[in-house]
Scaffold this motif. Structure first.
Motif, PDB file in Angstrom:
ATOM      1  N   GLU A 101      17.679  -5.442  -5.770  1.00  0.00           N
ATOM      2  CA  GLU A 101      16.633  -6.431  -6.035  1.00  0.00           C
ATOM      3  C   GLU A 101      16.888  -7.718  -5.257  1.00  0.00           C
ATOM      4  N   ILE A 102      18.167  -8.106  -5.147  1.00  0.00           N
ATOM      5  CA  ILE A 102      18.500  -9.289  -4.346  1.00  0.00           C
ATOM      6  C   ILE A 102      18.096  -9.063  -2.890  1.00  0.00           C
ATOM      7  N   ALA A 103      18.425  -7.880  -2.377  1.00  0.00           N
ATOM      8  CA  ALA A 103      18.064  -7.545  -0.997  1.00  0.00           C
ATOM      9  C   ALA A 103      16.548  -7.583  -0.815  1.00  0.00           C
ATOM     10  N   ASN A 104      15.835  -7.032  -1.772  1.00  0.00           N
ATOM     11  CA  ASN A 104      14.369  -7.026  -1.743  1.00  0.00           C
ATOM     12  C   ASN A 104      13.831  -8.445  -1.676  1.00  0.00           C
ATOM     13  N   MET A 105      14.349  -9.305  -2.508  1.00  0.00           N
ATOM     14  CA  MET A 105      13.817 -10.661  -2.620  1.00  0.00           C
ATOM     15  C   MET A 105      14.145 -11.508  -1.397  1.00  0.00           C
ATOM     16  N   LEU A 106      15.326 -11.287  -0.812  1.00  0.00           N
ATOM     17  CA  LEU A 106      15.774 -12.132   0.292  1.00  0.00           C
ATOM     18  C   LEU A 106      15.478 -11.544   1.662  1.00  0.00           C
ATOM     19  N   GLY A 107      14.899 -10.347   1.696  1.00  0.00           N
ATOM     20  CA  GLY A 107      14.605  -9.726   2.978  1.00  0.00           C
ATOM     21  C   GLY A 107      15.848  -9.270   3.708  1.00  0.00           C
ATOM     22  N   LEU A 108      16.836  -8.772   2.954  1.00  0.00           N
ATOM     23  CA  LEU A 108      18.098  -8.307   3.520  1.00  0.00           C
ATOM     24  C   LEU A 108      18.315  -6.844   3.144  1.00  0.00           C
ATOM     25  N   THR A 109      19.364  -6.247   3.680  1.00  0.00           N
ATOM     26  CA  THR A 109      19.769  -4.921   3.243  1.00  0.00           C
ATOM     27  C   THR A 109      20.808  -5.063   2.137  1.00  0.00           C
ATOM     28  N   ILE A 110      20.979  -3.997   1.353  1.00  0.00           N
ATOM     29  CA  ILE A 110      21.987  -4.022   0.286  1.00  0.00           C
ATOM     30  C   ILE A 110      23.376  -4.223   0.886  1.00  0.00           C
ATOM     31  N   GLU A 111      23.628  -3.599   2.031  1.00  0.00           N
ATOM     32  CA  GLU A 111      24.929  -3.735   2.689  1.00  0.00           C
ATOM     33  C   GLU A 111      25.191  -5.191   3.082  1.00  0.00           C
ATOM     34  N   THR A 112      24.170  -5.872   3.577  1.00  0.00           N
ATOM     35  CA  THR A 112      24.334  -7.280   3.960  1.00  0.00           C
ATOM     36  C   THR A 112      24.595  -8.148   2.745  1.00  0.00           C
ATOM     37  N   VAL A 113      23.893  -7.887   1.645  1.00  0.00           N
ATOM     38  CA  VAL A 113      24.124  -8.643   0.415  1.00  0.00           C
ATOM     39  C   VAL A 113      25.578  -8.487  -0.027  1.00  0.00           C
ATOM     40  N   GLN A 123       0.807  -1.218   0.000  1.00  0.00           N
ATOM     41  CA  GLN A 123       0.000   0.000   0.000  1.00  0.00           C
ATOM     42  C   GLN A 123       0.840   1.269   0.000  1.00  0.00           C
ATOM     43  N   ASP A 124       2.142   1.133   0.333  1.00  0.00           N
ATOM     44  CA  ASP A 124       3.037   2.289   0.300  1.00  0.00           C
ATOM     45  C   ASP A 124       3.788   2.411  -1.021  1.00  0.00           C
ATOM     46  N   GLY A 125       3.496   1.499  -1.951  1.00  0.00           N
ATOM     47  CA  GLY A 125       4.144   1.555  -3.256  1.00  0.00           C
ATOM     48  C   GLY A 125       5.482   0.863  -3.328  1.00  0.00           C
ATOM     49  N   ASN A 126       5.821   0.068  -2.303  1.00  0.00           N
ATOM     50  CA  ASN A 126       7.097  -0.657  -2.303  1.00  0.00           C
ATOM     51  C   ASN A 126       6.958  -1.963  -3.075  1.00  0.00           C
ATOM     52  N   GLU A 127       7.917  -2.214  -3.943  1.00  0.00           N
ATOM     53  CA  GLU A 127       7.891  -3.436  -4.743  1.00  0.00           C
ATOM     54  C   GLU A 127       8.324  -4.637  -3.920  1.00  0.00           C
ATOM     55  N   GLN A 128       7.647  -5.760  -4.140  1.00  0.00           N
ATOM     56  CA  GLN A 128       8.054  -7.028  -3.557  1.00  0.00           C
ATOM     57  C   GLN A 128       8.207  -8.037  -4.682  1.00  0.00           C
ATOM     58  N   ILE A 129       9.405  -8.614  -4.805  1.00  0.00           N
ATOM     59  CA  ILE A 129       9.644  -9.636  -5.822  1.00  0.00           C
ATOM     60  C   ILE A 129       9.152 -10.962  -5.275  1.00  0.00           C
TER      61      ILE A 129
END
Length: 229
Positions: free
Chosen positions: A182-194, A67-73
């Motif tokens: 996109e990897i972070a989005n899909m795996l539920g991580l932060t970009i820094e963690t990826v 509802q906030d416009g955030n994409e979920q893969i």
């Protein structure tokens, strides 16, 4: 452009592989080849009569927005994968090209008629639907319980498997179709963690980065062990 099944690189692994030559030719007569650029949409949530397609090359993502416009893969589609929501009045999710992608596309009505005419195709599509459901459940379990290292290793393992010409071994190298975001989005991580975990996988000797998007699989057994696959 009409389809050319004889030269199709996924003719032996796509759902239509179960058809006889005559049946495949009849189905191909109703289809067309389409090429999508990165970021181009195959269809959007809410589209009625959305096309069905087999991915010949490239990669697609299936996405939804909160509802906030955030994409979920929600899932990825690799070559020979089938995409399309049969027997529904409209599409429920967006399907977008991650890289330049080539597809065999069919009107939904043509696929529905083919399913009625060719029981083997119906069984093949049902089997693929079950595999997709299992993959989605595995992703949910992975993001809910696995460590960040295992999540990333599993994703890289699946990309290497999708890029391989054989079901018995992983490809030795492949191009990442996803950005780190996109990897972070899909795996539920932060970009820094990826980024950090990718560096750790390199230090372990499982993989090595090759240019901007390339990944070399140095130790397939180790990558599989880390992924829990």
């Amino acid at each position: 452009m009409n389809l050319a099944c004889a030269t199709c690189p996924v003719k032996d692994s796509a759902a239509c592989a179960v058809l006889t030559t005559e049946e495949r030719d009849a189905l191909a007569a109703a289809g067309h080849t389409r090429t999508l650029k990165r970021g181009e949409m195959l269809f959007a949530a809410g589209d009625d009569e959305a096309a069905c397609a087999t991915l010949v090359s490239g990669a697609l993502k299936v996405t939804a927005y909160d509802q906030d416009g955030n994409e979920q893969i929600l899932s990825l589609v690799h070559p020979s994968g089938f995409i399309g929501e049969l027997f529904t009045p409209f599409a429920h999710h967006d399907v977008v090209a991650l890289t330049e992608s080539r597809l065999c596309t069919f009107a939904r009505g043509d696929i529905e008629r083919a399913i009625e005419d060719y029981p083997a195709l119906a069984r093949a599509l049902l089997r693929r639907s079950q595999e997709d459901l299992l993959a989605t459940r595995n992703l949910l379990e992975l993001t809910a319980h696995a460590s960040a290292e295992a999540r990333l290793a599993a994703l890289l393992h699946d990309f290497a498997a999708a890029a391989s010409d054989s079901s018995c071994h992983l490809a030795s190298s492949f191009e990442l179709p996803l950005t780190r975001g996109e990897i972070a989005n899909m795996l539920g991580l932060t970009i820094e963690t990826v980024s950090r975990k990718l560096g750790e996988l390199e230090e372990m000797g499982a993989v090595a980065r090759n240019g901007k998007r390339g990944i070399d699989v140095l130790d397939p057994a180790l990558l599989q062990d880390l992924s829990g696959r």
